[in-house]
Design an enzyme around this catalytic site. Structure first.
Site, PDB file in Angstrom:
ATOM      1  N   LYS A 247      70.979  40.398  -2.815  1.00  0.00           N
ATOM      2  CA  LYS A 247      71.838  40.991  -3.838  1.00  0.00           C
ATOM      3  C   LYS A 247      71.472  42.459  -4.074  1.00  0.00           C
ATOM      4  O   LYS A 247      72.286  43.245  -4.505  1.00  0.00           O
ATOM      5  CB  LYS A 247      71.698  40.232  -5.162  1.00  0.00           C
ATOM      6  CG  LYS A 247      72.098  38.785  -5.056  1.00  0.00           C
ATOM      7  CD  LYS A 247      73.597  38.613  -5.277  1.00  0.00           C
ATOM      8  CE  LYS A 247      74.034  37.194  -5.051  1.00  0.00           C
ATOM      9  NZ  LYS A 247      74.212  36.860  -3.632  1.00  0.00           N
ATOM     10  N   ARG A 248      70.219  42.764  -3.802  1.00  0.00           N
ATOM     11  CA  ARG A 248      69.828  44.160  -3.993  1.00  0.00           C
ATOM     12  C   ARG A 248      69.931  44.846  -2.646  1.00  0.00           C
ATOM     13  O   ARG A 248      69.636  44.282  -1.617  1.00  0.00           O
ATOM     14  CB  ARG A 248      68.389  44.231  -4.506  1.00  0.00           C
ATOM     15  CG  ARG A 248      68.223  43.519  -5.836  1.00  0.00           C
ATOM     16  CD  ARG A 248      67.116  44.145  -6.621  1.00  0.00           C
ATOM     17  NE  ARG A 248      65.896  44.225  -5.851  1.00  0.00           N
ATOM     18  CZ  ARG A 248      64.887  43.381  -5.981  1.00  0.00           C
ATOM     19  NH1 ARG A 248      64.963  42.415  -6.838  1.00  0.00           N
ATOM     20  NH2 ARG A 248      63.802  43.532  -5.255  1.00  0.00           N
TER      21      ARG A 248
END
Ligand code: GLU
Length: 466
Positions: A247-248
């Site tokens: 997600k990052r």
């Protein structure tokens, strides 16, 4: 004789290489190397909107930097379109696919209706039952069909996963999936199966997020009459906060770690311990041993945790253990033009000594660059004190023979004597001198700094303060 191992890494060039992708590549590479097999690089660039050549180049460069060399490729799916068309033809001839004229909006509507009614969102097979007449009419409206694979009902598809064991899927939970879109572009599942089959891939190690694709792929293998490879789905990587790392984006790319000054060998070693363990709890091993001991059975089934503190620790160990010539190589390429400037200012021999000294407190190459750079900056100190001390020490050091600085014991004694003679309290004496010599108040012991810089450089620094 057992089949020769062939593995592949198949990135989509829609972004930079991230930790997860790099680990997948590394596991496939290590397995192939250990088994004396072949490692293939395949660029999955069928999506013309999101795929970019500069990402492909960056991915290749980062893989190469990590030392993951490929024996074949990079193959590009965008250059293999005729092959996918050929195998679509095979499925068409066997009657295993049907044209679907549904628009994106119609499919969305269907999906929402299913969700509203609490049904799993599956394709309604609306287009399966179209008569030839209805098809013609739709085509006359200018609609181009995509091709859907007909998933037989009531069957069980079994994935004998190398890592997770047996995983079963009921085909009633699957949907008729698109193999070739209306614009002629094959979908991931279809292109992946055609390529893995034609490239004779024996083992597919990939992220767990692809496990749900595997039953579809197995149905395609069967339909096309190919033997499937063995699959191993590697658990996802989470951060220390438990959230999925994927997600990052920015701070988990390999490029980010490169630019932060992590060493390729440390990152290579670290990635092999991310969801994989070595015998006897060993964590740091030479590259050849890491490869020799890599074992699919030692891949964990639980999520792997990416811990920057652990990577940093490992990098510190690697940084300390580099031979001085390797350290020079790493830092010269990392520091770029700065390196030439430092070399001119200090002379190579003393620059290497300083590096050797500073690396003890550094975590990354970037830290090391910063501490060397800082040693040229001077730093904040009371001007009057610095001036007086510089003049005093310049006179004292000038009188010493060159090789005096090589003798730790004598140097330490001399420093003590000079501190007393200077009339300054030890704290002020050493702090001021440290600022003059390395640009900061704290740091390695003074006699080691003097040794590292050598008489000539020390005198030059003192002179600049007088
Ligand atoms: N292009 C896919 C990805 O990047 C490859 C998945 C696979 O290994 O099959 O996720």
């Amino acid at each position: 004789m057992a089949q020769k191992v062939r593995t592949r890494f198949a990135p989509s060039p829609t972004g930079m290489l991230h930790l997860g992708g790099a680990r997948t590549a590394l596991f496939n590479w290590a397995f192939a190397r250990r088994e004396k097999g072949t490692f293939i690089l395949r660029i999955e660039d069928t999506d013309p909107v999101r795929s970019r050549r500069e990402f492909e180049e960056a991915i290749c460069e980062d893989l190469f930097w990590l030392g993951l060399d490929w024996d074949e490729g990079p193959y590009r799916q965008s250059e293999r379109r005729p092959l996918y068309a050929e195998f679509l033809g095979v499925l068409q001839k066997k009657g295993l696919v049907y044209p679907c004229y549904c628009t994106q909006e119609e499919l969305e509507e269907e999906r929402h209706a299913a969700l509203r009614e609490g049904r799993p969102p599956r394709y309604s097979r609306r287009c399966l039952f179209l008569s030839p007449e209805e098809r013609r009419r739709l085509e006359e409206q200018g609609r181009k069909p995509s091709w859907r694979f007909f998933v037989p009902s009531g069957r069980t598809v079994v994935v004998e996963d190398l890592i997770r064991g047996k995983v079963t899927f009921g085909t009633d939970d699957l949907t008729d999936f698109i193999v070739v879109r209306s614009d002629g572009i094959p979908t991931y599942n279809f292109a992946c199966v055609v390529d893995d089959a034609l490239m004779e891939i024996t083992h597919v190690l990939r992220g767990e997020e692809h496990l749900s694709n595997t039953p579809y792929q197995l149905l395609l293998y069967e339909a096309l009459g190919f033997d499937p490879p063995l699959f191993g789905h590697v658990p996802v990587i989470c951060g220390t906060d438990g959230a999925k790392l994927s997600k990052r984006q920015k701070d988990t790319s390999i490029r980010f770690f490169r630019e932060e000054g992590f060493l390729r060998d440390a990152l290579f070693n670290y990635l092999l311990t991310l969801g994989h363990s070595f015998p006897e709890g060993k964590e740091i091993l030479p590259r050849e041993e890491l490869v020799a001991l890599f074992d699919l059975k030692r891949i964990s089934r639980g999520n792997a945790i990416f811990d920057l503190a652990r990577l940093s620790w490992m990098n510190r160990v690697y940084l300390r253990n580099l031979s001085i010539s390797d350290l020079r190589k790493e830092l010269a390429s990392f520091a770029g033009v700065l390196w030439a400037k430092w070399e001119r200012l200090l002379g190579e021999e003393y620059l290497l000594r300083l590096l050797d000294l500073f690396r003890e407190e550094a975590t990354t190459l970037k830290d090391l660059v910063a501490s060397i750079d800082r040693s040229f900056q001077g730093g904040e100190v009371s001007e009057g004190e610095a001036k007086r001390l510089s003049a005093f020490l310049h006179a004292a050091f000038s009188a010493l023979p060159e090789n005096f600085f090589e003798d730790a014991t004598r140097l330490q004694e001399e420093l003590k004597r000079l501190q007393k003679a200077s009339g300054l309290p030890p704290r002020i004496f050493y702090r001021t001198l440290r600022v003059i010599l390395i640009g900061r108040e704290e740091g390695p012991e003074m006699y080691r700094i003097l040794w590292a810089l050598g008489k000539k450089n020390v005198l030059a620094k003192l002179e600049s303060r007088e």
